[in-house]
Design a protein around this motif. Sequence first.
Motif, PDB file in Angstrom:
ATOM      1  N   ARG A 134       0.776  -1.253   0.202  1.00 43.31           N
ATOM      2  CA  ARG A 134      -0.129  -0.225   0.039  1.00 43.31           C
ATOM      3  C   ARG A 134       0.921   1.272  -0.222  1.00 43.31           C
ATOM      4  NH1 ARG A 134      -5.222   1.180   4.089  1.00 43.31           N
ATOM      5  NH2 ARG A 134      -5.545   3.544   3.197  1.00 43.31           N
ATOM      6  N   GLY A 135       2.048   1.146   0.687  1.00 43.05           N
ATOM      7  CA  GLY A 135       2.777   2.354   0.549  1.00 43.05           C
ATOM      8  C   GLY A 135       3.532   2.789  -0.769  1.00 43.05           C
ATOM      9  N   ASP A 136       3.443   1.705  -1.630  1.00 38.27           N
ATOM     10  CA  ASP A 136       3.773   2.055  -2.951  1.00 38.27           C
ATOM     11  C   ASP A 136       2.730   2.635  -3.639  1.00 38.27           C
ATOM     12  OD1 ASP A 136       6.653   0.860  -3.173  1.00 38.27           O
ATOM     13  OD2 ASP A 136       5.529  -0.733  -2.007  1.00 38.27           O
ATOM     14  N   VAL A 137       1.496   1.949  -3.643  1.00 42.10           N
ATOM     15  CA  VAL A 137       0.272   2.267  -4.421  1.00 42.10           C
ATOM     16  C   VAL A 137      -0.157   3.641  -4.336  1.00 42.10           C
ATOM     17  CG1 VAL A 137      -2.059   1.490  -4.950  1.00 42.10           C
ATOM     18  CG2 VAL A 137      -0.127  -0.117  -4.833  1.00 42.10           C
ATOM     19  N   ASP A 138      -0.446   4.003  -2.885  1.00 44.29           N
ATOM     20  CA  ASP A 138      -1.186   5.113  -2.049  1.00 44.29           C
ATOM     21  C   ASP A 138      -0.606   6.573  -2.881  1.00 44.29           C
ATOM     22  OD1 ASP A 138      -3.021   3.718  -1.059  1.00 44.29           O
ATOM     23  OD2 ASP A 138      -2.476   4.392   1.116  1.00 44.29           O
ATOM     24  N   LEU A 171       4.000   7.546 -19.148  1.00 41.79           N
ATOM     25  CA  LEU A 171       4.170   6.344 -18.449  1.00 41.79           C
ATOM     26  C   LEU A 171       4.716   6.901 -16.972  1.00 41.79           C
ATOM     27  CD1 LEU A 171       3.783   3.457 -17.362  1.00 41.79           C
ATOM     28  CD2 LEU A 171       5.581   3.041 -19.070  1.00 41.79           C
ATOM     29  N   VAL A 172       4.308   6.799 -15.979  1.00 40.14           N
ATOM     30  CA  VAL A 172       4.921   7.191 -14.862  1.00 40.14           C
ATOM     31  C   VAL A 172       5.224   6.100 -13.930  1.00 40.14           C
ATOM     32  CG1 VAL A 172       4.817   8.703 -12.758  1.00 40.14           C
ATOM     33  CG2 VAL A 172       3.938   9.712 -14.951  1.00 40.14           C
ATOM     34  N   VAL A 173       6.288   5.709 -13.260  1.00 45.69           N
ATOM     35  CA  VAL A 173       6.410   4.575 -12.655  1.00 45.69           C
ATOM     36  C   VAL A 173       7.120   4.912 -11.371  1.00 45.69           C
ATOM     37  CG1 VAL A 173       6.516   3.012 -14.579  1.00 45.69           C
ATOM     38  CG2 VAL A 173       8.628   3.966 -13.686  1.00 45.69           C
ATOM     39  N   ALA A 174       6.702   3.916 -10.200  1.00 45.19           N
ATOM     40  CA  ALA A 174       7.461   4.093  -8.923  1.00 45.19           C
ATOM     41  C   ALA A 174       8.069   2.927  -8.794  1.00 45.19           C
ATOM     42  CB  ALA A 174       6.378   4.465  -7.964  1.00 45.19           C
ATOM     43  N   GLY A 175       9.252   2.919  -8.294  1.00 43.68           N
ATOM     44  CA  GLY A 175       9.951   1.607  -7.725  1.00 43.68           C
ATOM     45  C   GLY A 175      11.098   0.809  -8.717  1.00 43.68           C
ATOM     46  N   LEU A 176      12.068   0.372  -8.319  1.00 49.04           N
ATOM     47  CA  LEU A 176      12.890  -0.124  -9.428  1.00 49.04           C
ATOM     48  C   LEU A 176      12.378  -1.393  -9.779  1.00 49.04           C
ATOM     49  CD1 LEU A 176      15.945  -0.508 -10.431  1.00 49.04           C
ATOM     50  CD2 LEU A 176      16.684  -1.888  -8.277  1.00 49.04           C
ATOM     51  N   TYR A 229      10.331   8.262 -13.954  1.00 50.13           N
ATOM     52  CA  TYR A 229      10.439   7.374 -12.897  1.00 50.13           C
ATOM     53  C   TYR A 229      10.483   8.243 -11.830  1.00 50.13           C
ATOM     54  CZ  TYR A 229      12.864   4.549  -9.526  1.00 50.13           C
ATOM     55  OH  TYR A 229      13.294   3.909  -8.535  1.00 50.13           O
ATOM     56  N   VAL A 230       9.647   7.609 -10.712  1.00 54.62           N
ATOM     57  CA  VAL A 230       9.665   8.274  -9.416  1.00 54.62           C
ATOM     58  C   VAL A 230      10.157   7.455  -8.196  1.00 54.62           C
ATOM     59  CG1 VAL A 230       7.142   7.819  -8.952  1.00 54.62           C
ATOM     60  CG2 VAL A 230       8.274   9.639  -7.967  1.00 54.62           C
ATOM     61  N   THR A 231      10.791   7.837  -7.171  1.00 57.93           N
ATOM     62  CA  THR A 231      11.012   7.267  -6.013  1.00 57.93           C
ATOM     63  C   THR A 231      10.308   7.896  -4.599  1.00 57.93           C
ATOM     64  OG1 THR A 231      12.420   6.132  -4.669  1.00 57.93           O
ATOM     65  CG2 THR A 231      13.221   8.380  -5.552  1.00 57.93           C
ATOM     66  N   TYR A 232       9.926   7.380  -3.652  1.00 56.43           N
ATOM     67  CA  TYR A 232       9.304   8.011  -2.596  1.00 56.43           C
ATOM     68  C   TYR A 232      10.462   8.314  -1.548  1.00 56.43           C
ATOM     69  CZ  TYR A 232       5.444   5.793  -4.763  1.00 56.43           C
ATOM     70  OH  TYR A 232       4.432   5.375  -5.729  1.00 56.43           O
ATOM     71  N   SER A 233      11.791   7.988  -1.633  1.00 57.49           N
ATOM     72  CA  SER A 233      12.887   8.246  -0.631  1.00 57.49           C
ATOM     73  C   SER A 233      13.964   8.594  -1.305  1.00 57.49           C
ATOM     74  CB  SER A 233      13.081   6.717   0.304  1.00 57.49           C
ATOM     75  OG  SER A 233      11.882   6.723   0.775  1.00 57.49           O
ATOM     76  N   ALA A 234      14.777   9.393  -0.639  1.00 52.90           N
ATOM     77  CA  ALA A 234      15.970   9.895  -1.824  1.00 52.90           C
ATOM     78  C   ALA A 234      17.195   8.700  -1.587  1.00 52.90           C
ATOM     79  CB  ALA A 234      16.576  10.972  -0.651  1.00 52.90           C
ATOM     80  N   GLY A 262      23.450  -0.521 -18.416  1.00 56.27           N
ATOM     81  CA  GLY A 262      23.330  -0.590 -16.834  1.00 56.27           C
ATOM     82  C   GLY A 262      21.917  -0.241 -16.645  1.00 56.27           C
ATOM     83  N   VAL A 263      21.351  -1.533 -16.056  1.00 59.75           N
ATOM     84  CA  VAL A 263      19.943  -1.497 -15.853  1.00 59.75           C
ATOM     85  C   VAL A 263      19.350  -0.415 -15.102  1.00 59.75           C
ATOM     86  CG1 VAL A 263      18.015  -2.972 -14.995  1.00 59.75           C
ATOM     87  CG2 VAL A 263      19.924  -3.978 -16.599  1.00 59.75           C
ATOM     88  N   ARG A 264      20.102  -0.452 -13.761  1.00 61.95           N
ATOM     89  CA  ARG A 264      19.734   0.430 -12.754  1.00 61.95           C
ATOM     90  C   ARG A 264      19.077   1.803 -13.079  1.00 61.95           C
ATOM     91  NH1 ARG A 264      23.607   1.370  -8.312  1.00 61.95           N
ATOM     92  NH2 ARG A 264      23.893   2.960  -9.764  1.00 61.95           N
TER      93      ARG A 264
END
Length: 400
Positions: A11-15, A98-103, A121-126, A183-185
């Motif tokens: 849920r922390g990824d979806v919300d 297309l907006v994506v969250a998480g590796l 690409y978005v992440t929720y933590s630095a 480099g994938v990451r």
Amino acid sequence: MRVLLSTYGTRGDVDPLVALAIQLRALGAEVRMCTPPDDEFTERLAGLGIDSVPVGPPIRTLMRGTPPSPAELSRYRTELVDTQFDVLPSAADGCDALVVAGLAQVAARSVAEAVGISYVYVTYSAVNLPSPHHAPPPRPGWPEPADADNKTRWDRDARRVDEQFRAPLNGHRAALGLPPVAGVRDHVYSDRPWLAADPVLGPWPDSHDLEVVQTGAWTTVDERPLPADLVAFLAAGPPPVYVGFGSISPAPDIARWAVEVSRARGYRVLVSRGWADLDLIDGQDDCFAIGDVNHQRLFRELAAVIHHGGAGTTQTAARAGVPQVVVPIRLADNPYWAGQVAARQVGAALDGPTATIESLTAAFETALAPGTRERAKALGAEIRTDGATVAARLLLDRLG
């Protein structure tokens, strides 16, 4: 204008993506979301009128019971890449971005390239983004070295990501007529990732390695009333302590210790069941068990919040101005948020796997000190609430 949002996680990824979806629709965009197929996600999106596309196995099944072995995790990750390449192209049909969250969204940028749409690409933590100022977060199934500097650890992290994902990713890219990725990451992250975290609570450190767009955390106002029986419990005595670990199964004895430590100092306790199905340790009337409730309303009524260090829980507690005790397991961004709480002196942090009842007691004393509460209230006044609106406007401006 139509936008596809995609993540795979709890849920922390979806919300946060739901919060962005709501703001995008308020600005006139159409939204579709890819999430795990768990009922709580699909039913929530249906209730909001958001088209949902299930991707991958139910995440709750993976999070419960015996943790997967490293070999099982590797298989899950490869299968998820294959599933994304199967599902995302049709989900992205007619979309402009297309907006994506998480590796875990390894396939997404390749799909965006193939269909010719914008990618974010978005992440929720630095801590999830490479920087000399911090080490990479712990990743499930991969050993965490403790004897190297940050640059060395990020280089090792990139190699592990390549070992896991480069062959399957490039196989799919070749089938789409796309060139291979070295480099994938860094390919997934892009050269301008977005950071959906509060700039006071979780700022991006000054660094010339990445151009990071920090929007503020993506949250939405929760209007749900608290259940009547919970309201009655809150009204029957002084502010209680909340004990909850969300989708995480805490280290053994932590939840019981948290209740015992709170009681020993005269505090009543709320136990949040969460995905670990925590329960009361006895039948005394100073403890009350709750399910999924409105944390934005609840946390303002508490003496302290004891939790696992998820980005959403940390943000909500900080915004409520309530002291925190963070007891993370060594997973993802949980240790990072524990460190942020301790660094700002709005609570205390423990290393969950090594915690003892003595160390939890000391952390509780720190969190309940008057100075800690004053700092927590001051920080709460600084927390922004417009991150999803900022991000929605940035995205639509980018698209035209």
